[in-house]
Design an enzyme around this catalytic site. Structure first.
Site, PDB file in Angstrom:
ATOM      1  N   ASP A 164      -2.067  10.895  -2.074  1.00  0.00           N
ATOM      2  CA  ASP A 164      -2.432   9.866  -3.052  1.00  0.00           C
ATOM      3  C   ASP A 164      -2.745  10.488  -4.408  1.00  0.00           C
ATOM      4  O   ASP A 164      -2.580   9.850  -5.445  1.00  0.00           O
ATOM      5  CB  ASP A 164      -3.627   9.054  -2.549  1.00  0.00           C
ATOM      6  CG  ASP A 164      -3.160   8.132  -1.437  1.00  0.00           C
ATOM      7  OD1 ASP A 164      -3.091   8.595  -0.285  1.00  0.00           O
ATOM      8  OD2 ASP A 164      -2.796   6.986  -1.740  1.00  0.00           O
ATOM      9  N   ARG A 205       0.865  -1.183   0.000  1.00  0.00           N
ATOM     10  CA  ARG A 205       0.000   0.000   0.000  1.00  0.00           C
ATOM     11  C   ARG A 205       0.899   1.230   0.000  1.00  0.00           C
ATOM     12  O   ARG A 205       2.114   1.119   0.127  1.00  0.00           O
ATOM     13  CB  ARG A 205      -1.013  -0.008   1.151  1.00  0.00           C
ATOM     14  CG  ARG A 205      -0.625  -0.663   2.432  1.00  0.00           C
ATOM     15  CD  ARG A 205       0.458   0.009   3.220  1.00  0.00           C
ATOM     16  NE  ARG A 205       0.230   1.427   3.344  1.00  0.00           N
ATOM     17  CZ  ARG A 205       1.158   2.310   3.572  1.00  0.00           C
ATOM     18  NH1 ARG A 205       2.437   1.933   3.708  1.00  0.00           N
ATOM     19  NH2 ARG A 205       0.898   3.592   3.669  1.00  0.00           N
ATOM     20  N   ALA A 241       0.832   5.166  -2.167  1.00  0.00           N
ATOM     21  CA  ALA A 241       0.670   5.481  -3.593  1.00  0.00           C
ATOM     22  C   ALA A 241       1.852   5.049  -4.476  1.00  0.00           C
ATOM     23  O   ALA A 241       1.660   4.303  -5.450  1.00  0.00           O
ATOM     24  CB  ALA A 241       0.376   6.966  -3.754  1.00  0.00           C
ATOM     25  N   ARG A 286      -7.295  -0.258  -6.931  1.00  0.00           N
ATOM     26  CA  ARG A 286      -7.593   0.822  -5.986  1.00  0.00           C
ATOM     27  C   ARG A 286      -7.708   2.125  -6.795  1.00  0.00           C
ATOM     28  O   ARG A 286      -6.839   2.423  -7.605  1.00  0.00           O
ATOM     29  CB  ARG A 286      -6.497   0.940  -4.903  1.00  0.00           C
ATOM     30  CG  ARG A 286      -6.423  -0.297  -4.010  1.00  0.00           C
ATOM     31  CD  ARG A 286      -5.534  -0.066  -2.804  1.00  0.00           C
ATOM     32  NE  ARG A 286      -6.168   0.772  -1.804  1.00  0.00           N
ATOM     33  CZ  ARG A 286      -5.530   1.286  -0.746  1.00  0.00           C
ATOM     34  NH1 ARG A 286      -4.242   1.069  -0.577  1.00  0.00           N
ATOM     35  NH2 ARG A 286      -6.178   2.022   0.137  1.00  0.00           N
ATOM     36  N   LYS A 305      -4.791   9.841   3.107  1.00  0.00           N
ATOM     37  CA  LYS A 305      -5.458   8.941   4.055  1.00  0.00           C
ATOM     38  C   LYS A 305      -6.517   9.668   4.885  1.00  0.00           C
ATOM     39  O   LYS A 305      -6.279  10.785   5.345  1.00  0.00           O
ATOM     40  CB  LYS A 305      -4.382   8.324   4.958  1.00  0.00           C
ATOM     41  CG  LYS A 305      -4.864   7.378   6.024  1.00  0.00           C
ATOM     42  CD  LYS A 305      -5.751   6.264   5.513  1.00  0.00           C
ATOM     43  CE  LYS A 305      -5.165   5.475   4.366  1.00  0.00           C
ATOM     44  NZ  LYS A 305      -6.164   4.630   3.674  1.00  0.00           N
TER      45      LYS A 305
END
Ligand code: MRU
Length: 336
Positions: free
Chosen positions: A228, A48, A50, A83, A239
């Site tokens: 991100d 996880r 970016a 995602r 986040k």
């Protein structure tokens, strides 16, 4: 020494992914032999952050089998569905697609692996530059707050937000870091606190809700977070919880610093409202520490990211320099 987030095994032709779901209890690797293995590792957040998602996806493309142009299209589309928020994923897949275009099928495997490696190693270099650029913003003795994990674990290595902290420390600065635990997946508690502690950084873990009180009680020199996706106007998706932290920072006069490679800026996205926000499974919130669970009948909303409006952002630190408001103009100059 931190374990590598991602490593390509030349002998087995596998992508080895550090399984971040098991950290900090266990350091173990998932061995991915197929595109589907990599897609699932991204979806379940074994990998996880970016930039790390983008790098994993690039290696994932290399696992296409058979390596034909038709099969590649399938791989790119599968990986793009993992995602939605981090633009680095789509940026990396675009780079891979460009390399594939015009390459003979017999040469695809080799060319695509070279490109994936390039994306991986470039990222480490980019983070070092972000670190040097961002460390200038911190006084010799600083106390900062960070959220989630924008460290070596979230990137090819070194980190973006944590890269700034690392660079400042390497320059001999005296840095203390408050780390938000980052509900619900606890990237702060499980990953950032662990990562910084291993590097000998003075780190203190707090619950997310404590950050404003820390700002009231102590002189905080900066909130430093990753991103991100940054929209063309400077709005920042990161986040969930980042927005609240930015509001508190504004109230307390604390600089709010975003660290992000240029690949995280999406010039095609006009403003934060246009950034797709991933909604994750309710069970991430329902499962509580100590094995307790919130009953299934109680509705849960679990957006994985929020958007911080540009007005709350003091600076965006990239590998090509520090951007200041008005961000729309600074970003336009960057892409000119
Ligand atoms: O859901 P995650 O753990 O992938 O979210 C990660 C973040 O929000 C990071 O702050 C962001 O990706 C930047 S990582 C350099």
């Amino acid at each position: 020494m931190l374990p590598d987030t991602l490593r390509w095994n030349d002998k087995t032709k596998q992508l080895e992914i550090l399984d971040q779901r098991r950290l900090p209890r266990e350091v173990s690797y998932l061995r991915c032999s197929t595109v589907e293995d990599v897609a699932r590792a991204i979806e379940t957040m074994a990998v996880r952050g970016a930039p790390a998602i983008g790098i994993a996806a690039a290696y994932g493309v290399v696992l296409t089998n058979p390596m034909t142009h038709d099969a590649l299209k399938e791989s790119l589309s599968r990986l793009a569905r993992t995602r939605p928020t981090a633009v680095n994923l789509f940026w990396a897949l675009n780079r891979m697609e460009k390399v594939a275009e015009g390459t003979k099928e017999a040469l695809l495997g080799e060319r695509l692996l070279t490109e994936a490696r390039q994306i991986h190693f470039e990222d480490i270099e980019i983070n070092r530059r972000i670190g040097i650029n961002g460390a200038k913003l911190l006084p010799d003795t600083s106390i900062v707050i960070t959220h989630c994990n924008a460290g070596a674990l979230a990137t090819g290595g070194y980190g973006t937000a944590l890269g700034i902290i690392r660079a400042a420390k390497e320059q001999g600065k005296n840095i203390k870091v408050y780390v938000d635990e980052t509900r619900p997946v606890l990237q702060g508690a499980r990953l950032t606190a662990w990562e910084l502690f291993q590097d000998g950084v003075d780190v203190t873990l707090i619950c997310d809700s404590m950050a404003p009180f820390v700002m009231k009680k102590e002189k905080i020199h900066g909130v430093i977070v990753g991103a991100d996706r940054v929209a063309r106007n400077g709005d920042v998706a990161n986040k969930i919880g980042t927005y609240g932290l930015a509001v508190a920072a504004k109230y307390h006069g604390v600089p709010f610093i975003v660290a992000a490679p240029v690949s995280t800026i999406d010039p095609a996205c006009l403003e934060g409202d246009k950034i797709p926000i991933e909604i994750r499974k309710a069970e991430e919130i329902r499962k509580l520490p100590g094995g307790m669970e919130v009953p299934e009948e109680i509705p849960v909303w679990n957006p994985a990211f929020d958007v911080t409006p540009k007005e709350l952002v003091t600076a965006i630190v990239t590998e090509r320099g520090v951007l200041y408001p008005p961000f729309e103009e600074a970003i336009a100059r960057l892409f000119a």
